[in-house]
Scaffold this motif. Structure first.
Motif, PDB file in Angstrom:
ATOM      1  N   UNK A 149       9.632 -20.894   8.514  1.00 41.19           N
ATOM      2  CA  UNK A 149      10.117 -22.183   8.979  1.00 41.19           C
ATOM      3  C   UNK A 149      11.221 -22.086  10.021  1.00 41.19           C
ATOM      4  N   UNK A 150      11.908 -20.912  10.081  1.00 42.94           N
ATOM      5  CA  UNK A 150      12.952 -20.707  11.095  1.00 42.94           C
ATOM      6  C   UNK A 150      12.413 -19.979  12.316  1.00 42.94           C
ATOM      7  N   UNK A 151      11.101 -19.749  12.349  1.00 46.34           N
ATOM      8  CA  UNK A 151      10.424 -19.045  13.444  1.00 46.34           C
ATOM      9  C   UNK A 151      10.636 -17.534  13.392  1.00 46.34           C
ATOM     10  N   UNK A 152      11.271 -17.038  12.331  1.00 44.59           N
ATOM     11  CA  UNK A 152      11.403 -15.584  12.168  1.00 44.59           C
ATOM     12  C   UNK A 152      10.081 -15.001  11.679  1.00 44.59           C
ATOM     13  N   UNK A 153       9.855 -13.737  12.058  1.00 44.49           N
ATOM     14  CA  UNK A 153       8.651 -13.061  11.579  1.00 44.49           C
ATOM     15  C   UNK A 153       8.805 -12.733  10.102  1.00 44.49           C
ATOM     16  N   UNK A 154       7.747 -12.971   9.354  1.00 42.80           N
ATOM     17  CA  UNK A 154       7.721 -12.576   7.947  1.00 42.80           C
ATOM     18  C   UNK A 154       6.382 -11.906   7.685  1.00 42.80           C
ATOM     19  N   UNK A 155       6.394 -10.924   6.813  1.00 45.53           N
ATOM     20  CA  UNK A 155       5.153 -10.215   6.492  1.00 45.53           C
ATOM     21  C   UNK A 155       4.945 -10.179   4.994  1.00 45.53           C
ATOM     22  N   UNK A 156       3.687 -10.267   4.604  1.00 45.93           N
ATOM     23  CA  UNK A 156       3.294  -9.948   3.243  1.00 45.93           C
ATOM     24  C   UNK A 156       2.610  -8.591   3.295  1.00 45.93           C
ATOM     25  N   UNK A 157       3.081  -7.677   2.484  1.00 50.48           N
ATOM     26  CA  UNK A 157       2.596  -6.298   2.548  1.00 50.48           C
ATOM     27  C   UNK A 157       2.128  -5.859   1.167  1.00 50.48           C
ATOM     28  N   UNK A 158       0.865  -5.499   1.110  1.00 51.16           N
ATOM     29  CA  UNK A 158       0.297  -4.954  -0.136  1.00 51.16           C
ATOM     30  C   UNK A 158       0.380  -3.438  -0.077  1.00 51.16           C
ATOM     31  N   UNK A 159       0.929  -2.853  -1.114  1.00 51.37           N
ATOM     32  CA  UNK A 159       1.045  -1.396  -1.206  1.00 51.37           C
ATOM     33  C   UNK A 159      -0.023  -0.898  -2.170  1.00 51.37           C
ATOM     34  N   UNK A 160      -1.044  -0.246  -1.635  1.00 49.90           N
ATOM     35  CA  UNK A 160      -2.144   0.256  -2.453  1.00 49.90           C
ATOM     36  C   UNK A 160      -1.775   1.531  -3.185  1.00 49.90           C
ATOM     37  N   UNK A 161      -2.681   1.959  -4.036  1.00 47.49           N
ATOM     38  CA  UNK A 161      -2.367   3.121  -4.891  1.00 47.49           C
ATOM     39  C   UNK A 161      -2.139   4.391  -4.066  1.00 47.49           C
ATOM     40  N   UNK A 162      -2.693   4.441  -2.853  1.00 53.83           N
ATOM     41  CA  UNK A 162      -2.498   5.644  -2.031  1.00 53.83           C
ATOM     42  C   UNK A 162      -1.146   5.676  -1.317  1.00 53.83           C
ATOM     43  N   UNK A 163      -0.305   4.690  -1.563  1.00 53.30           N
ATOM     44  CA  UNK A 163       1.080   4.782  -1.072  1.00 53.30           C
ATOM     45  C   UNK A 163       1.979   5.419  -2.136  1.00 53.30           C
ATOM     46  N   UNK A 164       1.380   5.935  -3.187  1.00 57.68           N
ATOM     47  CA  UNK A 164       2.170   6.397  -4.337  1.00 57.68           C
ATOM     48  C   UNK A 164       3.165   7.508  -3.995  1.00 57.68           C
ATOM     49  N   UNK A 165       4.356   7.344  -4.519  1.00 60.96           N
ATOM     50  CA  UNK A 165       5.384   8.382  -4.463  1.00 60.96           C
ATOM     51  C   UNK A 165       5.793   8.684  -5.887  1.00 60.96           C
ATOM     52  N   UNK A 166       6.854   8.058  -6.422  1.00 60.45           N
ATOM     53  CA  UNK A 166       7.129   8.156  -7.846  1.00 60.45           C
ATOM     54  C   UNK A 166       5.934   7.573  -8.619  1.00 60.45           C
ATOM     55  N   UNK A 167       5.623   8.102  -9.811  1.00 60.23           N
ATOM     56  CA  UNK A 167       4.432   7.649 -10.525  1.00 60.23           C
ATOM     57  C   UNK A 167       4.365   6.127 -10.638  1.00 60.23           C
ATOM     58  N   UNK A 168       3.249   5.576 -10.162  1.00 58.19           N
ATOM     59  CA  UNK A 168       3.032   4.139 -10.284  1.00 58.19           C
ATOM     60  C   UNK A 168       3.786   3.293  -9.282  1.00 58.19           C
ATOM     61  N   UNK A 169       4.497   3.950  -8.376  1.00 62.69           N
ATOM     62  CA  UNK A 169       5.340   3.192  -7.444  1.00 62.69           C
ATOM     63  C   UNK A 169       5.217   3.725  -6.022  1.00 62.69           C
ATOM     64  N   UNK A 170       5.628   2.888  -5.078  1.00 66.13           N
ATOM     65  CA  UNK A 170       5.450   3.226  -3.669  1.00 66.13           C
ATOM     66  C   UNK A 170       6.405   4.337  -3.221  1.00 66.13           C
ATOM     67  N   UNK A 171       5.883   5.216  -2.386  1.00 66.46           N
ATOM     68  CA  UNK A 171       6.677   6.260  -1.729  1.00 66.46           C
ATOM     69  C   UNK A 171       7.700   5.600  -0.806  1.00 66.46           C
ATOM     70  N   UNK A 172       8.910   6.141  -0.778  1.00 68.86           N
ATOM     71  CA  UNK A 172       9.926   5.576   0.113  1.00 68.86           C
ATOM     72  C   UNK A 172       9.479   5.582   1.567  1.00 68.86           C
TER      73      UNK A 172
END
Ligand code: 3VV
Length: 151
Positions: free
Chosen positions: A48-71
């Motif tokens: 609403x303020x004209x700023x860019x916003x993203x929705x980002x899905x992190x799939x299982x192949x982004x895994x770093x720590x078990x069950x969670x996204x890699x930094x």
């Protein structure tokens, strides 16, 4: 087969879709180039303020720590989204410095939200600030992105 990401659950009513390739071409393949990909799936909007916003899905192949996204996967998303936020605000840039605080583990197979704000423009230097959240109270990471004009 992983459940499909529910982008609509996080999408706000005052957001309008943003067509990144029409602004910067199709070269952004690493993060947002494959909407059906197994690592990242992204949708861009202006809020609403004209700023860019993203929705980002992190799939299982982004895994770093078990069950969670890699930094590094979070860093890749923040690099693209915050750099693109500068472009969307009219500044042709590359990212010179990206400083990230990782605050909370991000569960795999979830959709996260990246809010952006261009906070200053000084000569060729454009500072963009971003927050990677669960769309509510949960803060996964926050970043300052120093972008440098190239044109
Ligand atoms: C090359 C052509 C590209 C064309 C692209 C066109 C299409 C674009 C399409 C789509 C974009 C979508 C959006 C992006 C999304 C993705 C983001 C990324 O992943 S970008 C890739 C990762 N980034 C790099 O690989 C940068 C590599 N570095 C460089 O290219 C240079 O170092 C550069 C341009 C950043 C600066 O080099 P200088 O020689 O032009 O300028 P100096 O004089 O060094 O710096 C200018 C000012 O900025 C400060 N500065 C520069 N780098 C800094 C840094 N790392 N930290 C702090 N300050 C820095 C300096 O201190 C100086 O400040 P003072 O004017 O003196 O106040």
């Amino acid at each position: 087969m992983a459940p499909l990401p529910d982008f609509e659950a996080l999408r706000k009513t005052d957001w309008t879709p943003f067509d990144a390739p029409s602004l910067v071409g199709k070269s952004l393949r690493f993060v947002s180039g494959d909407p059906q990909g197994k690592r990242f799936r992204l949708r861009y909007f202006r809020d609403g303020k004209n700023d860019l916003v993203a929705l980002a899905w992190f799939g299982e192949e982004t895994e770093g720590p078990p069950g969670h996204a890699h930094g590094g996967s979070m860093a890749a998303v923040l690099d693209e989204v915050l750099g693109l936020a500068a472009w969307a605000a009219g500044h042709p840039i590359v990212v010179g410095n990206l400083n990230i605080h990782f605050r909370k583990l991000l569960p795999l197979e979830s959709v996260a939200q990246v809010d952006t704000e261009v906070v200053s423009v000084k000569g060729r230097k454009v500072l963009v600030r971003g927050r990677l959240t669960d769309g509510k109270e949960g803060l996964y990471a926050e970043a300052d992105c120093l972008c440098i004009r190239i044109l």
